[in-house]
Design an enzyme around this catalytic site. Structure first.
Site, PDB file in Angstrom:
ATOM      1  N   ASP A 172     -26.704  14.740 -10.767  1.00 22.78           N
ATOM      2  CA  ASP A 172     -26.440  15.438  -9.505  1.00 22.78           C
ATOM      3  C   ASP A 172     -25.453  14.670  -8.621  1.00 22.78           C
ATOM      4  OD1 ASP A 172     -26.754  17.548  -7.810  1.00 22.78           O
ATOM      5  OD2 ASP A 172     -28.618  16.827  -6.919  1.00 22.78           O
ATOM      6  N   HIS A 204     -16.990  16.601 -11.614  1.00 25.61           N
ATOM      7  CA  HIS A 204     -17.552  16.878 -12.946  1.00 25.61           C
ATOM      8  C   HIS A 204     -16.788  16.080 -14.009  1.00 25.61           C
ATOM      9  CE1 HIS A 204     -19.994  19.853 -11.094  1.00 25.61           C
ATOM     10  NE2 HIS A 204     -19.059  20.775 -10.970  1.00 25.61           N
ATOM     11  N   LEU A 222     -29.832   7.665 -31.854  1.00 22.24           N
ATOM     12  CA  LEU A 222     -30.166   8.294 -30.566  1.00 22.24           C
ATOM     13  C   LEU A 222     -30.047   9.804 -30.716  1.00 22.24           C
ATOM     14  CD1 LEU A 222     -30.443   8.265 -27.365  1.00 22.24           C
ATOM     15  CD2 LEU A 222     -27.954   8.134 -27.294  1.00 22.24           C
TER      16      LEU A 222
HETATM   17  C1  FPP Z   1     -24.419  18.676 -10.737  1.00 24.26           C
HETATM   18  O1  FPP Z   1     -23.667  18.180  -9.632  1.00 24.26           O
HETATM   19  C2  FPP Z   1     -23.619  18.601 -11.961  1.00 24.26           C
HETATM   20  C3  FPP Z   1     -23.368  19.653 -12.802  1.00 24.26           C
HETATM   21  C4  FPP Z   1     -23.871  21.009 -12.541  1.00 24.26           C
HETATM   22  C5  FPP Z   1     -22.522  19.486 -13.996  1.00 24.26           C
HETATM   23  C6  FPP Z   1     -22.733  18.227 -14.771  1.00 24.26           C
HETATM   24  C7  FPP Z   1     -21.843  18.200 -15.953  1.00 24.26           C
HETATM   25  C8  FPP Z   1     -21.148  17.111 -16.377  1.00 24.26           C
HETATM   26  C9  FPP Z   1     -21.222  15.788 -15.723  1.00 24.26           C
HETATM   27  C10 FPP Z   1     -20.325  17.225 -17.602  1.00 24.26           C
HETATM   28  C11 FPP Z   1     -21.190  16.874 -18.773  1.00 24.26           C
HETATM   29  C12 FPP Z   1     -20.630  17.339 -20.020  1.00 24.26           C
HETATM   30  C13 FPP Z   1     -21.303  17.314 -21.202  1.00 24.26           C
HETATM   31  C14 FPP Z   1     -20.688  17.853 -22.438  1.00 24.26           C
HETATM   32  C15 FPP Z   1     -22.654  16.736 -21.262  1.00 24.26           C
HETATM   33  P1  FPP Z   1     -23.360  19.177  -8.435  1.00 24.26           P
HETATM   34  O2  FPP Z   1     -22.123  19.934  -8.750  1.00 24.26           O
HETATM   35  O3  FPP Z   1     -24.565  20.025  -8.182  1.00 24.26           O
HETATM   36  O4  FPP Z   1     -23.109  18.217  -7.251  1.00 24.26           O
HETATM   37  P2  FPP Z   1     -23.476  18.484  -5.709  1.00 24.26           P
HETATM   38  O5  FPP Z   1     -24.977  18.451  -5.627  1.00 24.26           O
HETATM   39  O6  FPP Z   1     -22.846  17.334  -5.022  1.00 24.26           O
HETATM   40  O7  FPP Z   1     -22.896  19.806  -5.335  1.00 24.26           O
END
Ligand code: FPP
Length: 257
Positions: free
Chosen positions: A31, A48, A142
Site C-alpha cells: 500500500d 506502482h 520459494l
Molecule cells: C496499492 O497502492 C498498490 C496497488 C493497488 C498495486 C500494487 C502493484 C504493484 C506494486 C506491482 C506489482 C506487480 C506484480 C507483477 C506483482 P495504492 O495505489 O492504493 O496507494 P495509495 O493508498 O497511496 O493510493
C-alpha cells in the site's frame, strides 16, 4: 577468503543470529504507491512502477532468509473502481513484469502462482499467468503467490459454493467439513497460513486480504509507503516476527493459572 567462505560470512551477516524463528509464509499488502508518487508531484502510476522494484526486494529477502511462501496483494476485486487509465496501467505493468521477470524468478528457483479470479482479466494477461505458472511449477525455493483480482470474501463464498455442490452431489458429508477441510477449497490450499502480514502505507486496514488465512497472523505495520519499503525494512519485519511469542489463543508455555 575463498568464495564459499565469503558467501557463508555474508549469509551470517545478513541472517543475524537473533533471527531464529523465520516465518514460513509472509503476506504483504503493498500500500501507498499512489501517495508516494503524489508526494513527489508524479502520477500515481509512477508509484506502482517503483513498487515493482520493491517486489524484487521482497523476493530477494525471502530467498535470503529461506522463507518458503510469499503472497503479494497486487490487485483487489475492489481496485476495478479506480480510474480506467490506472487499471489499464496496472494490467500492462503485470504483463510487462511477467514477460521480463519470469526468467530470473525461474533461475532463482521461485515458483510463481496466482490467486484470485481470472475470468475477467484480459486474455493476454491470463495467458502469461498460465505460462509463468507452468514454467516455474517445479521450483522449490520459494512459492510466490501473486494476488490479482483477489478478494477474501469472494474466495470464501466461492469455497462455500464448491462445497455446497459437492454435498448436493453426495460427494461430501456435511459432518466432515471442518477448518482444515474448508482450507482445501481456498486458493492457498496446501500452503501454511501466513505467519506474518506486512502492511506498509500508514493505514491499519486489512482490505479484504486473505480473511480466512490471517486468523492468527502477526501484523507488522509500517508508516513507510510501499515504494520506500526496502530490503532493510523487510529484514526488520522478519526480526519483529522472530521476537513474537505466538499463543494461538492459548497461554504462555509453562505459565501456571
Ligand atoms: C496499492 O497502492 C498498490 C496497488 C493497488 C498495486 C500494487 C502493484 C504493484 C506494486 C506491482 C506489482 C506487480 C506484480 C507483477 C506483482 P495504492 O495505489 O492504493 O496507494 P495509495 O493508498 O497511496 O493510493
Amino acid at each position: 577468503m575463498n568464495d564459499m567462505k565469503f558467501k557463508l560470512a555474508n549469509w551470517f551477516k545478513k541472517t543475524s543470529p537473533s533471527v531464529k524463528n523465520i516465518p514460513k509464509h509472509i503476506a504483504i499488502i503493498m500500500d501507498g504507491n499512489g501517495r508516494w508518487a503524489r508526494q513527489r508531484g508524479m502520477p500515481r502510476t509512477a508509484g506502482h512502477r517503483v513498487g515493482m522494484d520493491r517486489v524484487r526486494d521482497a523476493v530477494a529477502v525471502c530467498l535470503e532468509y529461506g522463507v518458503p511462501f510469499l503472497t503479494l496483494y497486487a490487485f483487489s476485486t475492489e481496485n476495478w473502481k479506480r480510474p480506467e487509465e490506472e487499471v489499464r496501467f496496472l494490467m500492462d505493468l503485470f504483463e510487462e513484469a511477467l514477460k521480463s521477470e519470469v526468467d530470473k524468478l525461474d533461475r532463482q528457483n521461485v515458483r510463481v502462482r496466482f490467486i484470485g479470479l481470472r475470468h475477467n482479466l484480459r486474455p493476454s494477461l491470463r495467458k502469461l499467468m498460465e505460462e509463468s505458472e507452468a514454467r516455474t511449477s517445479g521450483n522449490t525455493a520459494l512459492t510466490l503467490n501473486l494476488a490479482i483480482n483477489y478478494g477474501g470474501r469472494s474466495e470464501i463464498v466461492s469455497a462455500v459454493q464448491k462445497i455446497a455442490v459437492a454435498v448436493r452431489q453426495g460427494e461430501v458429508d456435511p459432518e466432515e467439513i471442518n477448518e482444515a477441510f474448508f482450507g482445501n477449497y481456498l486458493f492457498t490450499a496446501g500452503q501454511p497460513d501466513p505467519d506474518l502480514l506486512i502492511k506498509p502505507g500508514g493505514e491499519s486496514r486489512i482490505s479484504n486480504f486473505l480473511l480466512w488465512q490471517i486468523a492468527y497472523t502477526e501484523i507488522y505495520y509500517s508508516t513507510k509507503y510501499w515504494p520506500d519499503f526496502k530490503k532493510a525494512d523487510m529484514r526488520d519485519a522478519i526480526v519483529f516476527y522472530s521476537q513474537r511469542e505466538r499463543r494461538f489463543g492459548g497461554v504462555k508455555r509453562g505459565e501456571s493459572v
